[in-house]
Design a protein around this motif. Structure first.
Motif, PDB file in Angstrom:
ATOM      1  N   PHE A 197      28.656  -9.701  -8.390  1.00  0.00           N
ATOM      2  CA  PHE A 197      27.770  -9.920  -9.645  1.00  0.00           C
ATOM      3  C   PHE A 197      28.424 -11.284 -10.214  1.00  0.00           C
ATOM      4  O   PHE A 197      29.593 -11.259 -10.270  1.00  0.00           O
ATOM      5  CB  PHE A 197      27.949  -8.794 -10.793  1.00  0.00           C
ATOM      6  CG  PHE A 197      27.145  -9.405 -11.897  1.00  0.00           C
ATOM      7  CD1 PHE A 197      25.957  -8.937 -11.866  1.00  0.00           C
ATOM      8  CD2 PHE A 197      27.895  -9.829 -13.243  1.00  0.00           C
ATOM      9  CE1 PHE A 197      24.974  -9.175 -13.220  1.00  0.00           C
ATOM     10  CE2 PHE A 197      27.046 -10.007 -14.250  1.00  0.00           C
ATOM     11  CZ  PHE A 197      25.576  -9.769 -14.274  1.00  0.00           C
ATOM     12  N   PRO A 198      27.609 -12.319 -10.432  1.00  0.00           N
ATOM     13  CA  PRO A 198      26.108 -12.199 -10.184  1.00  0.00           C
ATOM     14  C   PRO A 198      25.660 -12.429  -8.790  1.00  0.00           C
ATOM     15  O   PRO A 198      26.386 -12.891  -7.767  1.00  0.00           O
ATOM     16  CB  PRO A 198      25.558 -13.459 -11.003  1.00  0.00           C
ATOM     17  CG  PRO A 198      26.815 -14.344 -10.919  1.00  0.00           C
ATOM     18  CD  PRO A 198      27.808 -13.528 -10.962  1.00  0.00           C
ATOM     19  N   VAL A 199      24.693 -12.012  -8.378  1.00  0.00           N
ATOM     20  CA  VAL A 199      24.127 -12.023  -7.009  1.00  0.00           C
ATOM     21  C   VAL A 199      23.831 -13.589  -6.589  1.00  0.00           C
ATOM     22  O   VAL A 199      24.093 -14.026  -5.481  1.00  0.00           O
ATOM     23  CB  VAL A 199      22.839 -11.244  -6.683  1.00  0.00           C
ATOM     24  CG1 VAL A 199      22.409 -11.496  -5.278  1.00  0.00           C
ATOM     25  CG2 VAL A 199      22.998  -9.895  -7.148  1.00  0.00           C
ATOM     26  N   GLY A 200      23.375 -14.301  -7.621  1.00  0.00           N
ATOM     27  CA  GLY A 200      23.366 -15.850  -7.176  1.00  0.00           C
ATOM     28  C   GLY A 200      24.354 -16.685  -7.639  1.00  0.00           C
ATOM     29  O   GLY A 200      25.443 -16.268  -7.867  1.00  0.00           O
ATOM     30  N   SER A 253      19.012 -19.637 -11.663  1.00  0.00           N
ATOM     31  CA  SER A 253      18.920 -19.845 -10.386  1.00  0.00           C
ATOM     32  C   SER A 253      18.687 -18.738  -9.205  1.00  0.00           C
ATOM     33  O   SER A 253      18.902 -18.824  -8.266  1.00  0.00           O
ATOM     34  CB  SER A 253      20.180 -20.575  -9.963  1.00  0.00           C
ATOM     35  OG  SER A 253      20.560 -21.781 -10.697  1.00  0.00           O
ATOM     36  N   GLU A 254      18.211 -17.580  -9.967  1.00  0.00           N
ATOM     37  CA  GLU A 254      18.128 -16.611  -9.113  1.00  0.00           C
ATOM     38  C   GLU A 254      16.493 -16.033  -9.129  1.00  0.00           C
ATOM     39  O   GLU A 254      15.621 -16.146 -10.135  1.00  0.00           O
ATOM     40  CB  GLU A 254      18.667 -15.060  -9.449  1.00  0.00           C
ATOM     41  CG  GLU A 254      20.319 -15.505  -9.348  1.00  0.00           C
ATOM     42  CD  GLU A 254      21.056 -14.396  -9.881  1.00  0.00           C
ATOM     43  OE1 GLU A 254      20.347 -13.042  -9.813  1.00  0.00           O
ATOM     44  OE2 GLU A 254      22.156 -14.347 -10.173  1.00  0.00           O
ATOM     45  N   ALA A 258      16.515 -10.829  -3.008  1.00  0.00           N
ATOM     46  CA  ALA A 258      17.229 -11.656  -3.998  1.00  0.00           C
ATOM     47  C   ALA A 258      17.507 -13.030  -3.390  1.00  0.00           C
ATOM     48  O   ALA A 258      17.916 -13.012  -2.139  1.00  0.00           O
ATOM     49  CB  ALA A 258      18.496 -11.080  -4.364  1.00  0.00           C
ATOM     50  N   PHE A 259      16.872 -14.095  -3.881  1.00  0.00           N
ATOM     51  CA  PHE A 259      16.966 -15.281  -3.293  1.00  0.00           C
ATOM     52  C   PHE A 259      17.932 -16.367  -4.438  1.00  0.00           C
ATOM     53  O   PHE A 259      17.638 -15.998  -5.821  1.00  0.00           O
ATOM     54  CB  PHE A 259      15.926 -16.167  -3.205  1.00  0.00           C
ATOM     55  CG  PHE A 259      14.816 -15.246  -2.331  1.00  0.00           C
ATOM     56  CD1 PHE A 259      14.920 -15.465  -1.159  1.00  0.00           C
ATOM     57  CD2 PHE A 259      13.879 -14.249  -2.756  1.00  0.00           C
ATOM     58  CE1 PHE A 259      13.856 -14.569  -0.020  1.00  0.00           C
ATOM     59  CE2 PHE A 259      13.146 -13.550  -2.028  1.00  0.00           C
ATOM     60  CZ  PHE A 259      13.244 -13.583  -0.747  1.00  0.00           C
ATOM     61  N   SER A 260      18.295 -17.245  -4.047  1.00  0.00           N
ATOM     62  CA  SER A 260      19.005 -18.326  -4.879  1.00  0.00           C
ATOM     63  C   SER A 260      18.157 -19.501  -4.662  1.00  0.00           C
ATOM     64  O   SER A 260      17.532 -19.961  -3.745  1.00  0.00           O
ATOM     65  CB  SER A 260      20.372 -18.482  -4.438  1.00  0.00           C
ATOM     66  OG  SER A 260      20.657 -19.218  -3.416  1.00  0.00           O
ATOM     67  N   LEU A 261      17.907 -20.175  -5.641  1.00  0.00           N
ATOM     68  CA  LEU A 261      17.258 -21.619  -5.744  1.00  0.00           C
ATOM     69  C   LEU A 261      17.875 -22.713  -6.653  1.00  0.00           C
ATOM     70  O   LEU A 261      17.986 -22.520  -7.577  1.00  0.00           O
ATOM     71  CB  LEU A 261      15.837 -21.478  -6.485  1.00  0.00           C
ATOM     72  CG  LEU A 261      14.780 -22.553  -6.585  1.00  0.00           C
ATOM     73  CD1 LEU A 261      14.696 -23.153  -5.134  1.00  0.00           C
ATOM     74  CD2 LEU A 261      13.445 -22.316  -7.482  1.00  0.00           C
ATOM     75  N   LEU A 275      21.190  -1.957 -12.944  1.00  0.00           N
ATOM     76  CA  LEU A 275      22.106  -3.460 -13.295  1.00  0.00           C
ATOM     77  C   LEU A 275      22.025  -4.502 -12.188  1.00  0.00           C
ATOM     78  O   LEU A 275      22.025  -4.017 -10.885  1.00  0.00           O
ATOM     79  CB  LEU A 275      23.465  -3.041 -13.277  1.00  0.00           C
ATOM     80  CG  LEU A 275      24.033  -1.976 -14.460  1.00  0.00           C
ATOM     81  CD1 LEU A 275      25.569  -1.917 -14.448  1.00  0.00           C
ATOM     82  CD2 LEU A 275      23.348  -2.462 -15.884  1.00  0.00           C
ATOM     83  N   PRO A 276      21.752  -5.719 -12.325  1.00  0.00           N
ATOM     84  CA  PRO A 276      21.302  -6.618 -11.157  1.00  0.00           C
ATOM     85  C   PRO A 276      22.440  -7.098 -10.270  1.00  0.00           C
ATOM     86  O   PRO A 276      22.417  -8.507 -10.555  1.00  0.00           O
ATOM     87  CB  PRO A 276      20.448  -7.830 -11.929  1.00  0.00           C
ATOM     88  CG  PRO A 276      21.351  -7.865 -13.352  1.00  0.00           C
ATOM     89  CD  PRO A 276      21.736  -6.187 -13.728  1.00  0.00           C
ATOM     90  N   CYS A 277      23.236  -6.318  -9.870  1.00  0.00           N
ATOM     91  CA  CYS A 277      24.078  -6.661  -8.868  1.00  0.00           C
ATOM     92  C   CYS A 277      23.877  -6.227  -7.587  1.00  0.00           C
ATOM     93  O   CYS A 277      22.814  -5.969  -7.040  1.00  0.00           O
ATOM     94  CB  CYS A 277      25.619  -5.770  -9.320  1.00  0.00           C
ATOM     95  SG  CYS A 277      25.367  -3.914  -9.402  1.00  0.00           S
ATOM     96  N   ALA A 278      24.751  -6.536  -6.692  1.00  0.00           N
ATOM     97  CA  ALA A 278      24.385  -6.685  -5.278  1.00  0.00           C
ATOM     98  C   ALA A 278      25.486  -5.440  -4.535  1.00  0.00           C
ATOM     99  O   ALA A 278      26.563  -5.583  -4.637  1.00  0.00           O
ATOM    100  CB  ALA A 278      24.578  -7.743  -4.412  1.00  0.00           C
ATOM    101  N   PRO A 279      24.841  -4.225  -4.235  1.00  0.00           N
ATOM    102  CA  PRO A 279      23.617  -3.708  -4.352  1.00  0.00           C
ATOM    103  C   PRO A 279      23.374  -3.236  -5.911  1.00  0.00           C
ATOM    104  O   PRO A 279      24.407  -3.135  -6.624  1.00  0.00           O
ATOM    105  CB  PRO A 279      23.679  -2.427  -3.525  1.00  0.00           C
ATOM    106  CG  PRO A 279      25.123  -1.967  -3.570  1.00  0.00           C
ATOM    107  CD  PRO A 279      25.858  -3.202  -3.518  1.00  0.00           C
ATOM    108  N   PRO A 280      22.062  -3.449  -6.078  1.00  0.00           N
ATOM    109  CA  PRO A 280      21.791  -2.841  -7.834  1.00  0.00           C
ATOM    110  C   PRO A 280      22.405  -1.495  -7.917  1.00  0.00           C
ATOM    111  O   PRO A 280      22.326  -0.671  -7.095  1.00  0.00           O
ATOM    112  CB  PRO A 280      20.514  -2.771  -7.652  1.00  0.00           C
ATOM    113  CG  PRO A 280      19.916  -3.753  -6.615  1.00  0.00           C
ATOM    114  CD  PRO A 280      20.793  -3.788  -5.719  1.00  0.00           C
TER     115      PRO A 280
END
Length: 522
Positions: A97-100, A421-422, A434-437, A479-484
């Motif tokens: 966390f964060p994933v991005g 950025s996510e 989940a992607f990053s931009l 919660l928006p973590c990896a994995p959620p």
């Protein structure tokens, strides 16, 4: 708890020589001087200990109360390391966390959102209670001709279009929403009365009555001290495809349905809410002349996209008056605003169209970014991100006027949420991506199985929250973590076709004909 913190800090500072005005009280409007080596009490402790004490206070208290107490304690909310440690405690140490990207990430807001989300949603459950025998539903707007729900739901797309062909082509979302119980879908124009489907004999009105019965029966039961569930009384007579909270405060909800209508609900009214207005253009009996499939809003402007190949604009400040009609060349499947007056539309004919809602000739440009139908869109002032049934995700730079990046997936995306950025999206197989931009480059970060077993029809992600819904009849809060980290799963009687989140309020539309609203109990 916040008042206790303030009183304790005031008492501590009052003991310091010259640290406050006579009477031993420190004014909250006058920041206290930074502590010196002669200070005693809380502020004389090493900074690490002060930060550790503050870490046990709610994030909202740290952000909004401590800066008003004294300057030294206000510096606690500027400590990025302390926020990162707090976030790790909330998500657990075995996740990412964060994933991005971490650069520029809003740690305080993320921690506050995760604390609020956990406090409200952990342990929420759903139950069913017997219907109220006095329940009464009014289906017709005053002045409309009387029409049986089956009649409205069985009409074909104007102009001879084949709705079933389109739905078969975009397959996943519609099949999964309808497929579990085809006899209960009041809006299937090709399901003849008495026809056998999946070995079940369908009787006249059974689908409509069953859906209405469930809409009246379902009651979601939250934790009594945190949330309240507000199932709005049915205002549509066919399946709801899209729901959207508008206005910035979660006080007004728009819904779009297969009954061709867009309704507005005022959530500030009595506990049951009410239909503020059915949005109908002058001279027509319904909002559109085909299924309303998608909604988007920016400021006072609401846009609705339909199977009738049009986008209608509605002025919320004028009570929902029609502001304009934009013709499209095909069925409108998704909408997004990139700027207050710049509307994007993804259509079945593989096109992303850009419209200026202020212009008499609104079409700015049409982009051919894909080889099949455009299923979902997200945008900001510079980038347009689109997902298509051709299993690609494209990034288009409006300023440069060119496609910057394109990813090919093993599935196709039907819902998308973009912020910071996510980019988070749900696909036709039940997975979350989940992607990053950054700099126009879209990079796939991870793919998650959060437990959905069918099409993911809705995704909302913020710095500290993640909501997903699916045609598998579930809505999940994570919660928006990896994995959620999934906090709860809400079970519904029918597939969930959409969700919207605004100012802590959640609106949900399922295969039934009502909208369910969750909000913090006041």
């Amino acid at each position: 708890m916040m008042s206790d913190v303030t009183e304790r800090v005031e008492e501590t500072e009052g003991e310091q020589d010259g640290a406050g005005p006579p009477g031993g009280q420190t004014s909250l409007t006058q920041p206290s001087p930074s502590p010196t080596v002669q200070d005693s009490g809380l502020l004389s402790l090493p900074w690490e200990i002060v930060a550790q004490i503050a870490s046990h206070l709610p994030a909202q208290c740290v952000m909004t109360v401590l800066p008003k107490v004294c300057q030294a304690l206000g510096d606690v909310c500027k400590d990025s390391t302390a926020w990162q440690l707090r976030a790790r405690r909330l998500t657990g140490s075995r996740v990412v966390f964060p994933v991005g990207p971490r650069e520029g990430f809003d740690w305080p807001t993320a921690c506050m959102e995760m604390e609020n989300l956990t406090a409200c949603w952990a342990g929420v459950r759903c139950s069913v209670y017997p219907p109220d025998p006095e329940a009464r539903v009014e289906w017709r707007r005053e002045g409309d001709r009387e029409q049986r729900p089956e009649e409205a739901a069985s009409v074909m797309l104007e102009g001879g279009g084949n709705e079933r062909g389109i739905l078969d082509a975009i397959e996943g979302r519609e099949r999964a929403i309808d497929g579990a119980d085809p006899q209960e879908d009041p809006a299937d124009p090709h399901q003849d009365e008495g026809q056998e489907a999946g070995g079940v004999q369908i009787q006249e009105e059974s689908g409509f009555q069953a859906a209405l019965q469930r809409a009246l029966q379902r009651e979601c039961v939250p934790r009594p001290d945190s949330l309240e569930s507000v199932p709005l009384p049915p205002g549509h007579y066919a399946q709801i495809n899209s729901v959207l909270l508008v206005g910035g405060e979660g006080a007004v909800c728009a819904s779009g349905s297969r009954d061709w209508n867009v309704n507005l609900w005022d959530l500030r009214d009595a506990p049951g809410g009410r239909t503020v207005h059915r949005l109908v253009p002058h001279g027509l009996a319904t909002s559109h002349r085909g299924w309303v499939w998608c909604l988007a809003a920016r400021g006072p402007l609401l846009a609705s996209g339909s199977f009738d190949h049009t986008i209608r604009l509605w002025d919320l400040e004028a009570g929902g008056e029609e502001r304009g009609l934009i013709p499209a060349r095909a069925v409108v499947l998704c909408l997004a605003f990139s700027q207050p007056n710049l509307l994007l539309a993804g259509t079945f004919d593989k096109t992303v169209s850009v419209y200026d809602t202020r212009a008499s000739d609104p079409l700015v440009t049409s982009l051919q970014l894909h080889s099949k139908a455009v299923m979902c869109l997200a945008a900001d002032e510079q980038y347009i991100i689109s997902g298509s049934q051709d299993r690609t995700v494209a990034v288009y730079d409006r300023r440069a006027g060119k496609t910057l990046h394109k990813l090919r997936l093993r599935s196709y995306l039907l819902s998308m949420s973009y912020g910071g950025s996510e980019v988070w999206a749900g696909d036709n197989r039940g997975a979350i991506h989940a992607f990053s931009l950054q700099g126009g480059v879209l990079r796939a970060l991870s793919q998650f199985d959060v437990g959905h077993t069918a099409v993911v029809t809705g995704v909302h992600r913020s710095a500290g929250s993640l909501y997903t819904c699916s045609s598998d009849r579930t809505l999940k809060v994570h919660l928006p973590c990896a994995p959620p980290r999934t906090l709860c799963t809400l079970q519904h009687q029918e597939g969930v076709s959409g969700l919207s989140v605004e100012a802590g309020v959640l609106a949900v539309a399922s295969g039934e004909m009502s909208v369910e609203v969750w909000r913090v109990r006041t």
